[in-house]
Design a protein around this motif. Structure first.
Motif, PDB file in Angstrom:
ATOM      1  N   GLY A   1       0.790  -1.221   0.000  1.00  0.00           N
ATOM      2  CA  GLY A   1       0.000   0.000   0.000  1.00  0.00           C
ATOM      3  C   GLY A   1       0.820   1.268   0.000  1.00  0.00           C
ATOM      4  O   GLY A   1       2.017   1.274   0.324  1.00  0.00           O
ATOM      5  N   THR A   2       0.124   2.326  -0.378  1.00  0.00           N
ATOM      6  CA  THR A   2       0.671   3.684  -0.343  1.00  0.00           C
ATOM      7  C   THR A   2      -0.397   4.530   0.353  1.00  0.00           C
ATOM      8  O   THR A   2      -1.524   4.054   0.549  1.00  0.00           O
ATOM      9  CB  THR A   2       0.858   4.228  -1.767  1.00  0.00           C
ATOM     10  N   LYS A   3      -0.073   5.772   0.669  1.00  0.00           N
ATOM     11  CA  LYS A   3      -1.097   6.628   1.279  1.00  0.00           C
ATOM     12  C   LYS A   3      -2.345   6.668   0.411  1.00  0.00           C
ATOM     13  O   LYS A   3      -3.462   6.589   0.913  1.00  0.00           O
ATOM     14  CB  LYS A   3      -0.546   8.052   1.469  1.00  0.00           C
ATOM     15  N   ASP A   4      -2.139   6.760  -0.900  1.00  0.00           N
ATOM     16  CA  ASP A   4      -3.289   6.873  -1.807  1.00  0.00           C
ATOM     17  C   ASP A   4      -4.091   5.581  -1.893  1.00  0.00           C
ATOM     18  O   ASP A   4      -5.324   5.600  -1.822  1.00  0.00           O
ATOM     19  CB  ASP A   4      -2.821   7.250  -3.223  1.00  0.00           C
ATOM     20  N   SER A   5      -3.387   4.437  -2.057  1.00  0.00           N
ATOM     21  CA  SER A   5      -4.143   3.188  -2.204  1.00  0.00           C
ATOM     22  C   SER A   5      -4.863   2.849  -0.903  1.00  0.00           C
ATOM     23  O   SER A   5      -5.962   2.285  -0.904  1.00  0.00           O
ATOM     24  CB  SER A   5      -3.229   2.038  -2.651  1.00  0.00           C
ATOM     25  N   ILE A   6      -4.256   3.222   0.220  1.00  0.00           N
ATOM     26  CA  ILE A   6      -4.885   2.932   1.512  1.00  0.00           C
ATOM     27  C   ILE A   6      -6.084   3.849   1.746  1.00  0.00           C
ATOM     28  O   ILE A   6      -7.111   3.415   2.280  1.00  0.00           O
ATOM     29  CB  ILE A   6      -3.821   2.965   2.622  1.00  0.00           C
ATOM     30  N   ALA A   7      -6.009   5.081   1.296  1.00  0.00           N
ATOM     31  CA  ALA A   7      -7.170   5.978   1.401  1.00  0.00           C
ATOM     32  C   ALA A   7      -8.354   5.396   0.621  1.00  0.00           C
ATOM     33  O   ALA A   7      -9.498   5.411   1.090  1.00  0.00           O
ATOM     34  CB  ALA A   7      -6.822   7.372   0.878  1.00  0.00           C
ATOM     35  N   LYS A   8      -8.061   4.836  -0.530  1.00  0.00           N
ATOM     36  CA  LYS A   8      -9.128   4.236  -1.357  1.00  0.00           C
ATOM     37  C   LYS A   8      -9.719   3.000  -0.672  1.00  0.00           C
ATOM     38  O   LYS A   8     -10.938   2.814  -0.612  1.00  0.00           O
ATOM     39  CB  LYS A   8      -8.528   3.869  -2.727  1.00  0.00           C
ATOM     40  N   LEU A   9      -8.830   2.162  -0.124  1.00  0.00           N
ATOM     41  CA  LEU A   9      -9.279   0.953   0.565  1.00  0.00           C
ATOM     42  C   LEU A   9     -10.146   1.313   1.776  1.00  0.00           C
ATOM     43  O   LEU A   9     -11.206   0.716   1.999  1.00  0.00           O
ATOM     44  CB  LEU A   9      -8.045   0.126   0.966  1.00  0.00           C
ATOM     45  N   VAL A  10      -9.702   2.294   2.551  1.00  0.00           N
ATOM     46  CA  VAL A  10     -10.475   2.729   3.720  1.00  0.00           C
ATOM     47  C   VAL A  10     -11.840   3.251   3.274  1.00  0.00           C
ATOM     48  O   VAL A  10     -12.874   2.924   3.877  1.00  0.00           O
ATOM     49  CB  VAL A  10      -9.702   3.811   4.523  1.00  0.00           C
ATOM     50  N   SER A  11     -11.865   4.023   2.207  1.00  0.00           N
ATOM     51  CA  SER A  11     -13.132   4.561   1.751  1.00  0.00           C
ATOM     52  C   SER A  11     -14.071   3.436   1.290  1.00  0.00           C
ATOM     53  O   SER A  11     -15.276   3.454   1.592  1.00  0.00           O
ATOM     54  CB  SER A  11     -12.846   5.620   0.673  1.00  0.00           C
ATOM     55  N   ASP A  12     -13.524   2.428   0.627  1.00  0.00           N
ATOM     56  CA  ASP A  12     -14.353   1.278   0.230  1.00  0.00           C
ATOM     57  C   ASP A  12     -14.871   0.512   1.456  1.00  0.00           C
ATOM     58  O   ASP A  12     -16.020   0.066   1.478  1.00  0.00           O
ATOM     59  CB  ASP A  12     -13.556   0.317  -0.660  1.00  0.00           C
ATOM     60  N   LEU A  13     -14.021   0.372   2.475  1.00  0.00           N
ATOM     61  CA  LEU A  13     -14.459  -0.332   3.695  1.00  0.00           C
ATOM     62  C   LEU A  13     -15.523   0.484   4.427  1.00  0.00           C
ATOM     63  O   LEU A  13     -16.492  -0.068   4.951  1.00  0.00           O
ATOM     64  CB  LEU A  13     -13.266  -0.599   4.615  1.00  0.00           C
ATOM     65  N   ASN A  14     -15.351   1.786   4.444  1.00  0.00           N
ATOM     66  CA  ASN A  14     -16.328   2.642   5.126  1.00  0.00           C
ATOM     67  C   ASN A  14     -17.698   2.563   4.472  1.00  0.00           C
ATOM     68  O   ASN A  14     -18.720   2.706   5.146  1.00  0.00           O
ATOM     69  CB  ASN A  14     -15.855   4.098   5.139  1.00  0.00           C
ATOM     70  N   SER A  15     -17.735   2.342   3.177  1.00  0.00           N
ATOM     71  CA  SER A  15     -19.044   2.309   2.518  1.00  0.00           C
ATOM     72  C   SER A  15     -19.581   0.887   2.354  1.00  0.00           C
ATOM     73  O   SER A  15     -20.688   0.698   1.861  1.00  0.00           O
ATOM     74  CB  SER A  15     -18.994   3.036   1.168  1.00  0.00           C
ATOM     75  N   ALA A  16     -18.824  -0.114   2.811  1.00  0.00           N
ATOM     76  CA  ALA A  16     -19.295  -1.499   2.688  1.00  0.00           C
ATOM     77  C   ALA A  16     -20.346  -1.807   3.753  1.00  0.00           C
ATOM     78  O   ALA A  16     -20.326  -1.241   4.846  1.00  0.00           O
ATOM     79  CB  ALA A  16     -18.120  -2.458   2.839  1.00  0.00           C
ATOM     80  N   THR A  17     -21.250  -2.713   3.424  1.00  0.00           N
ATOM     81  CA  THR A  17     -22.207  -3.204   4.415  1.00  0.00           C
ATOM     82  C   THR A  17     -21.640  -4.477   5.019  1.00  0.00           C
ATOM     83  O   THR A  17     -21.365  -5.439   4.304  1.00  0.00           O
ATOM     84  CB  THR A  17     -23.558  -3.516   3.748  1.00  0.00           C
ATOM     85  N   LEU A  18     -21.430  -4.459   6.335  1.00  0.00           N
ATOM     86  CA  LEU A  18     -20.828  -5.610   7.013  1.00  0.00           C
ATOM     87  C   LEU A  18     -21.835  -6.219   7.971  1.00  0.00           C
ATOM     88  O   LEU A  18     -22.483  -5.496   8.734  1.00  0.00           O
ATOM     89  CB  LEU A  18     -19.578  -5.160   7.789  1.00  0.00           C
ATOM     90  N   GLU A  19     -21.967  -7.537   7.920  1.00  0.00           N
ATOM     91  CA  GLU A  19     -22.831  -8.246   8.866  1.00  0.00           C
ATOM     92  C   GLU A  19     -22.502  -7.799  10.286  1.00  0.00           C
ATOM     93  O   GLU A  19     -21.327  -7.692  10.644  1.00  0.00           O
ATOM     94  CB  GLU A  19     -22.588  -9.761   8.776  1.00  0.00           C
ATOM     95  N   ALA A  20     -23.554  -7.576  11.075  1.00  0.00           N
ATOM     96  CA  ALA A  20     -23.351  -7.021  12.417  1.00  0.00           C
ATOM     97  C   ALA A  20     -22.611  -7.983  13.341  1.00  0.00           C
ATOM     98  O   ALA A  20     -21.777  -7.569  14.152  1.00  0.00           O
ATOM     99  CB  ALA A  20     -24.691  -6.647  13.021  1.00  0.00           C
ATOM    100  N   ASP A  21     -22.898  -9.273  13.195  1.00  0.00           N
ATOM    101  CA  ASP A  21     -22.431 -10.227  14.196  1.00  0.00           C
ATOM    102  C   ASP A  21     -21.055 -10.812  13.859  1.00  0.00           C
ATOM    103  O   ASP A  21     -20.819 -12.007  14.030  1.00  0.00           O
ATOM    104  CB  ASP A  21     -23.471 -11.337  14.349  1.00  0.00           C
ATOM    105  N   VAL A  22     -20.159  -9.965  13.390  1.00  0.00           N
ATOM    106  CA  VAL A  22     -18.811 -10.416  13.024  1.00  0.00           C
ATOM    107  C   VAL A  22     -17.801  -9.427  13.588  1.00  0.00           C
ATOM    108  O   VAL A  22     -17.988  -8.210  13.472  1.00  0.00           O
ATOM    109  CB  VAL A  22     -18.643 -10.477  11.484  1.00  0.00           C
ATOM    110  N   ASP A  23     -16.750  -9.933  14.213  1.00  0.00           N
ATOM    111  CA  ASP A  23     -15.626  -9.071  14.590  1.00  0.00           C
ATOM    112  C   ASP A  23     -14.769  -8.857  13.345  1.00  0.00           C
ATOM    113  O   ASP A  23     -14.325  -9.833  12.727  1.00  0.00           O
ATOM    114  CB  ASP A  23     -14.774  -9.734  15.679  1.00  0.00           C
ATOM    115  N   VAL A  24     -14.553  -7.605  12.988  1.00  0.00           N
ATOM    116  CA  VAL A  24     -13.778  -7.289  11.784  1.00  0.00           C
ATOM    117  C   VAL A  24     -12.554  -6.461  12.185  1.00  0.00           C
ATOM    118  O   VAL A  24     -12.675  -5.478  12.931  1.00  0.00           O
ATOM    119  CB  VAL A  24     -14.627  -6.519  10.748  1.00  0.00           C
ATOM    120  N   VAL A  25     -11.405  -6.891  11.699  1.00  0.00           N
ATOM    121  CA  VAL A  25     -10.132  -6.277  12.069  1.00  0.00           C
ATOM    122  C   VAL A  25      -9.299  -6.105  10.802  1.00  0.00           C
ATOM    123  O   VAL A  25      -9.285  -7.003   9.958  1.00  0.00           O
ATOM    124  CB  VAL A  25      -9.374  -7.196  13.064  1.00  0.00           C
ATOM    125  N   VAL A  26      -8.619  -4.974  10.664  1.00  0.00           N
ATOM    126  CA  VAL A  26      -7.634  -4.866   9.578  1.00  0.00           C
ATOM    127  C   VAL A  26      -6.269  -4.543  10.158  1.00  0.00           C
ATOM    128  O   VAL A  26      -6.144  -3.915  11.216  1.00  0.00           O
ATOM    129  CB  VAL A  26      -8.012  -3.803   8.508  1.00  0.00           C
TER     130      VAL A  26
END
Ligand code: 13P
Length: 247
Positions: free
Chosen positions: A14-39
């Motif tokens: 990753g780079t600052k730019d690619s990580i900003a994109k990844l974070v933005s995609d994760l922020n807009s993803a719908t994640l099942e509530a009953d799961v612990d999610v870690v990056v």
């Protein structure tokens, strides 16, 4: 057993730019509530990720120093990971074991120190191809587990990640049956050598070429309690698919 747990190990990518994109995609993803999610971003990007990523997702270090910080050039301490907002650290990853040369006892000490400071530990184990072919899969995994067990006072904050080395970054995923067989053996080892309670409560997650196309089949197995994902965790939508493969 326990809440489904999915970790994304970004490794040295990753780079600052690619990580900003990844974070933005994760922020807009719908994640099942009953799961612990870690990056788990590279250390140098943890602060960027912490300040931009949704609180829904926790952050892990990819490694930590074995004791309190100080004159250890190039290392990152547990205290520093906590200061940056990490809740977890990955220890004993196969790349640390087999590329960098970390040994069982050292990894066990790291786990004990991280736990004593309140970090959760994603404790990685797994056999190499030649060990599997020689029929030594269980021996290798049990020896690695024992090194953790000998060092840690409690299993409350540990997730075990079974990552067969031959499946990591190779596109050669373990079959659901192969993974389940080892997970059952690991649980059996914990029951015999730690306690029945720890065996039933500890989450055992699978890693090695997990992707959006194979996670659902793996997740159906009784003893697969989640995943540790490398390459596919660098793509937000695919990582979300893996998180949502909880059954
Ligand atoms: P891949 O998913 O790229 O095979 O990596 C697995 C892994 O090592 C996660 O820690």
């Amino acid at each position: 057993s326990g809440k489904f747990f999915v970790g994304g190990n970004w490794k040295c990518n990753g780079t600052k730019d690619s990580i900003a994109k990844l974070v933005s995609d994760l922020n807009s993803a719908t994640l099942e509530a009953d799961v612990d999610v870690v990056v788990s971003p590279p250390f140098v990007y943890i602060d960027q990720v912490k300040s931009s990523l949704t609180d829904r997702i926790d952050i892990s270090g990819q490694n930590s120093w074995v004791g309190k910080g100080g004159a250890f050039t190039g290392e990152i301490s547990v205290e520093q990971l906590k200061d940056l907002g990490c809740k977890w650290v990955i220890l004993g990853h196969s790349e640390r074991r087999h590329v960098i040369g970390e040994k069982d006892e050292f990894i066990g000490k790291k786990a004990a120190y991280a736990l004593s400071e309140g970090l959760g530990v994603i404790a990685c184990i797994g056999e190499k191809l030649e060990e599997r072919e020689a029929g030594k899969t269980f021996d290798v995994c049990f020896a690695q587990l024992k090194a953790f067990a000998d060092a840690v006072p409690s299993w409350d904050n540990i997730v075990v990640a079974y990552e067969p080395v031959w499946a990591i970054g190779t596109g050669k995923v373990a079959s659901p049956q192969q993974a389940q067989e080892v997970h059952v053996a690991v649980r059996g080892w914990l029951k015999k050598n730690v306690s029945e309670e720890v065996a039933s409560k500890t989450r055992i997650i699978y890693g090695g070429s997990v992707n959006g196309g194979n996670s659902a089949e793996l997740a159906k197995e009784e003893d697969i309690d989640g995943f540790l994902v490398g390459g596919a965790s660098l793509k937000g939508p695919e990582f979300a698919t893996i998180v949502n493969s909880v059954t």
